[in-house]
Design an enzyme around this catalytic site. Sequence first.
Site, mmCIF file in Angstrom:
data_model
loop_
_atom_site.group_PDB
_atom_site.id
_atom_site.type_symbol
_atom_site.label_atom_id
_atom_site.label_comp_id
_atom_site.label_asym_id
_atom_site.label_seq_id
_atom_site.Cartn_x
_atom_site.Cartn_y
_atom_site.Cartn_z
ATOM 1 N N HIS A 196 24.367 -2.517 26.619
ATOM 2 C CA HIS A 196 25.211 -1.404 27.056
ATOM 3 C C HIS A 196 25.513 -0.516 25.843
ATOM 4 C CE1 HIS A 196 25.979 -2.881 31.106
ATOM 5 N NE2 HIS A 196 26.257 -4.072 30.620
ATOM 6 N N HIS A 239 17.909 -3.615 30.626
ATOM 7 C CA HIS A 239 17.923 -5.042 30.963
ATOM 8 C C HIS A 239 16.505 -5.574 30.890
ATOM 9 C CE1 HIS A 239 16.974 -7.893 34.334
ATOM 10 N NE2 HIS A 239 17.858 -8.606 33.676
ATOM 11 N N ARG A 241 11.293 -15.532 32.355
ATOM 12 C CA ARG A 241 11.750 -16.890 32.633
ATOM 13 C C ARG A 241 10.606 -17.746 33.177
ATOM 14 N NH1 ARG A 241 13.664 -13.221 36.276
ATOM 15 N NH2 ARG A 241 13.003 -13.510 38.424
ATOM 16 N N HIS A 252 25.079 -1.990 49.559
ATOM 17 C CA HIS A 252 26.348 -1.511 50.104
ATOM 18 C C HIS A 252 26.680 -0.094 49.642
ATOM 19 C CE1 HIS A 252 27.482 -3.584 46.317
ATOM 20 N NE2 HIS A 252 28.383 -2.616 46.200
ATOM 21 N N GLY A 274 25.810 -24.670 37.200
ATOM 22 C CA GLY A 274 26.830 -25.082 36.245
ATOM 23 C C GLY A 274 26.535 -24.596 34.850
#
Length: 300
Positions: free
Chosen positions: A96, A106, A110, A175, A258
């Site tokens: 940012h 970004h 992975r 949305h 977690g």
Amino acid sequence: MPQIEKIKSYFLQLQDNICSELEQADGKQQFITDEWQREQGGGGRTRVLGNGAVIEKGGVNFSHVYGDSMPASATAHRPELAGRNFQAMGVSLVIHPSNPYVPTSHMNVRFFIAEKAGEDPVWWFGGGFDLTPYYGFEEDCVDWHQVSKQACAPLGEQAYPKYKKWCDDYFYIKHRNEARGIGGLFFDDLNEPDFATAFEFTQSVGNHYTKGIIPIIEKRKDTPFGKKEKTFQKIRRGRYVEFNLVYDRGTLFGLQTGGRTESILMSLPSDVGWEYNHQVEPGSEEARLTDYYLKAKDWI
């Protein structure tokens, strides 16, 4: 069979390289390193830079976690993985900038592998990168997508249109009925045509991120701005937060496994705003962001 240590070594080196290049671009601050362990298995290396000359808040994460069963976010579209143990590793970053004329960026690469005794392992690579401007510049969009196309070379001509569209579709705030940014690349579940090619492509994506963002940072970092631009930047950052907390698979995966909350949520900007029923002036540069730049289009 995937070469897990080779992948891990690349991801760690990629984190080092990107942090070094971003520190040079910032010219003031350096990344702090925070190593952590996950109680259920694995850990990571979080690096954060704050209050820089260019970067207001940036995080470059490496993580390698493992466990006995896949979380719901990973098995939702792959139900056959339920009950398998897993390893997940990767590098994820969000930068940012302080200047509203420099876009947020970004990148994520992975690797997942899920294993079960007596059965073949299931593995894949995923990732990509995308750009979220606050004030649009046509040439920056074109340059960013040219780098995106170059990154796809290991998979051939068909890869860029496919992963460009996937990025446009994925980074969409349903949305709000608007795109999060101007896109780039997004890929997932990649295990074809073979391990070597899929890994080569993933490396290409990781290595092309700074080739895309550093020239844009250099070009825009000294652009004058005032309170109006900063206020607009904070409101647009709010949309970024909404996407990450409501839709982003990586965020959901990290929280459901977690993972370390501080590292997972380091993608959120430190200074952000929401204004009830915010409206921009028709015909303004702020309006042009959503009216023109945040519409999916073929930039090259």
